[in-house]
Enzyme design. Structure first.
Site, PDB file in Angstrom:
ATOM      1  N   GLY A   7      -8.126  -7.072  -0.140  1.00 40.25           N
ATOM      2  CA  GLY A   7      -7.451  -5.983   0.557  1.00 40.25           C
ATOM      3  C   GLY A   7      -7.742  -4.726  -0.237  1.00 40.25           C
ATOM      4  O   GLY A   7      -7.091  -4.441  -1.251  1.00 40.25           O
ATOM      5  N   ALA A   8      -8.796  -4.008   0.182  1.00 40.03           N
ATOM      6  CA  ALA A   8      -9.268  -2.861  -0.612  1.00 40.03           C
ATOM      7  C   ALA A   8      -8.996  -1.558   0.126  1.00 40.03           C
ATOM      8  O   ALA A   8      -9.866  -0.710   0.252  1.00 40.03           O
ATOM      9  CB  ALA A   8     -10.754  -3.022  -0.919  1.00 40.03           C
ATOM     10  N   ALA A  10      -5.954   1.582   0.324  1.00 44.54           N
ATOM     11  CA  ALA A  10      -5.589   2.603  -0.652  1.00 44.54           C
ATOM     12  C   ALA A  10      -5.329   1.992  -2.040  1.00 44.54           C
ATOM     13  O   ALA A  10      -5.967   2.357  -3.030  1.00 44.54           O
ATOM     14  CB  ALA A  10      -4.344   3.340  -0.158  1.00 44.54           C
ATOM     15  N   MET A  11      -4.413   1.041  -2.094  1.00 40.97           N
ATOM     16  CA  MET A  11      -4.025   0.482  -3.400  1.00 40.97           C
ATOM     17  C   MET A  11      -5.116  -0.415  -3.981  1.00 40.97           C
ATOM     18  O   MET A  11      -5.384  -0.375  -5.190  1.00 40.97           O
ATOM     19  CB  MET A  11      -2.720  -0.317  -3.252  1.00 40.97           C
ATOM     20  N   ALA A 131      -1.200   5.426  -3.775  1.00 38.11           N
ATOM     21  CA  ALA A 131      -2.580   5.704  -3.360  1.00 38.11           C
ATOM     22  C   ALA A 131      -2.577   6.081  -1.887  1.00 38.11           C
ATOM     23  O   ALA A 131      -1.674   5.701  -1.146  1.00 38.11           O
ATOM     24  CB  ALA A 131      -3.449   4.473  -3.569  1.00 38.11           C
ATOM     25  N   LYS A 187      12.693  -2.478  -6.286  1.00 42.77           N
ATOM     26  CA  LYS A 187      11.616  -1.669  -5.681  1.00 42.77           C
ATOM     27  C   LYS A 187      11.736  -1.704  -4.153  1.00 42.77           C
ATOM     28  O   LYS A 187      11.466  -0.701  -3.478  1.00 42.77           O
ATOM     29  CB  LYS A 187      10.242  -2.186  -6.130  1.00 42.77           C
ATOM     30  N   ASN A 195      10.515   4.571   2.844  1.00 42.51           N
ATOM     31  CA  ASN A 195       9.425   4.354   3.792  1.00 42.51           C
ATOM     32  C   ASN A 195       9.857   4.638   5.230  1.00 42.51           C
ATOM     33  O   ASN A 195       9.240   5.440   5.931  1.00 42.51           O
ATOM     34  CB  ASN A 195       8.867   2.929   3.660  1.00 42.51           C
ATOM     35  N   SER A 260       3.628   4.846   2.174  1.00 42.33           N
ATOM     36  CA  SER A 260       2.497   4.254   2.903  1.00 42.33           C
ATOM     37  C   SER A 260       2.837   4.034   4.381  1.00 42.33           C
ATOM     38  O   SER A 260       1.958   4.091   5.242  1.00 42.33           O
ATOM     39  CB  SER A 260       2.054   2.944   2.248  1.00 42.33           C
TER      40      SER A 260
END
Ligand code: NAD
Ligand code: AOT
Length: 312
Positions: A7-8, A10-11, A131, A187, A195, A260
């Site tokens: 899973g590439a 943003a993060m 990100a 978190k 969010n 996000s």
């Protein structure tokens, strides 16, 4: 270390870039073909703390895992609803010594991962890094962050500590947590407030935080998370956690960040992770007999917005 970033977006791109710069052998896997093609052709392009950086990282399409890569470590960075499909796709790259680290937002992802990998190989955590995806092949990265992680299987504490140390060597600021379920719930309170609310109100965290009802709304939502967490023997202090959420507001910290979910729904008209954050609290609340009206309403409003924007 051979590290597969599964899973590439943003993060995943941030972690891939930093781990590559830290001297690791990084391979990306992603399910968005246009993004994969751009990275193959032009490398990963990043606005990295205001500087243009291009990194030549190898990448495979999730639908075509065609290169051998015996990963020492897999870092999962899909969106929650993409996790199951990614686990199925990367199965051939996982061997009995591969550690799997899940840093997705939301609660309970270990239940999905456990279907594919023995407990002893799974590490869960959360991250305060951020990100943003600018477009296919391009990310914007700014600010600092940290990681907390822990082994799922008892007896694997040393592995978890070594994993944290290895990530820190690339500047990722990772720490071993004695109670990761507490850290994940805490978190999740940031995501369960920032969010959904910043998405619906179309503001960044700073602008939301400066409004007069912000504290009351955040406190009501955190109280629901706290009640559900207590039913799972995780003790969250509501006032302390509200203070933790409020640390996101200053512009000199990460107040300018749009969560996000905002990037997904408002910018890109994509479906959100709400069912894995506030929606998860609603489902758990039903199971434990705990009322969660704020989380339910927020989940419903986000789904309404998804429909109105025809999100996919
Ligand atoms: P992301 O949406 O950037 O990437 C996830 C996947 O979606 C990737 O495979 C990506 O290629 C794909 N994707 C992204 N935009 C797309 C588009 N327009 N069309 C088709 N596919 C697209 O996700 P992320 O922000 O990297 O988040 C990964 C996980 O980390 C999530 O659980 C998220 O909640 C969490 N997280 C995110 C941040 C953040 O600042 N972005 C911070 C902390 C945690
Ligand atoms: C975030 N943001 O987790 C990160 O955008 O989903 C997200 C997210 C660190 C601290 C505060 C918010």
């Amino acid at each position: 270390m051979k590290i597969l970033i599964a899973g590439a977006g943003a993060m995943g791109s941030r972690f891939g870039l930093m781990l590559h710069q830290g001297g690791n052998d990084v391979m990306l896997v992603d399910g968005w073909q246009e993004h994969v093609d751009q990275i193959k052709e032009h490398g990963l392009q990043a606005d990295y703390n205001g500087e243009d950086v291009v990194v030549d990282l190898p990448i495979m399409a999730q639908s075509n895992i065609d290169q051998p890569f015996a990963a020492d470590l897999v870092i999962l960075f899909t969106k929650a609803m993409q996790l199951e499909g990614m686990m199925q796709a990367i199965r051939p790259l996982i061997h009995e010594k591969t550690n799997i680290l899940c840093l997705l937002n939301g609660i309970g992802h270990e239940d999905t991962i456990e279907k594919y990998v023995p407990l002893e190989q799974i590490f869960i955590g959360n991250t305060m890094w951020t990100a943003g995806l600018v477009g296919p092949g391009k990310v914007k990265l700014f600010g600092d962050g940290s990681i907390e992680l822990q082994n799922l299987a008892p007896g694997h504490e040393t592995n978890a500590k070594e994993l944290a140390a290895a990530l820190s060597e690339s500047g990722l600021n990772a720490k071993y947590s004695e109670n990761i379920h507490y850290s994940i719930y805490r978190k999740a309170c940031v995501n369960g407030t920032m969010n959904g609310l910043c998405t619906l109100l179309d503001v960044n965290m700073h602008n939301f935080g400066m409004t007069s009802p912000a504290r009351d709304i955040v406190t009501a939502i955190v109280a629901e998370f706290s009640a559900v967490a207590a039913a799972e023997n995780v003790q969250l202090d509501v006032a302390e956690t509200v203070g933790y959420v409020e640390q996101c507001y200053p512009t000199e910290k990460i107040g300018l960040h749009y969560p996000s979910m905002h990037q997904d729904l408002i910018k890109d008209h994509r479906l959100t992770e709400i069912d894995y954050i506030n929606g998860a609290i609603v489902r758990k609340g039903e199971k434990y007999g705990i009322a969660t009206p704020y989380c339910r309403f927020l989940t419903q409003l986000i789904h309404t917005k998804e429909e109105l924007l025809d999100a996919k």
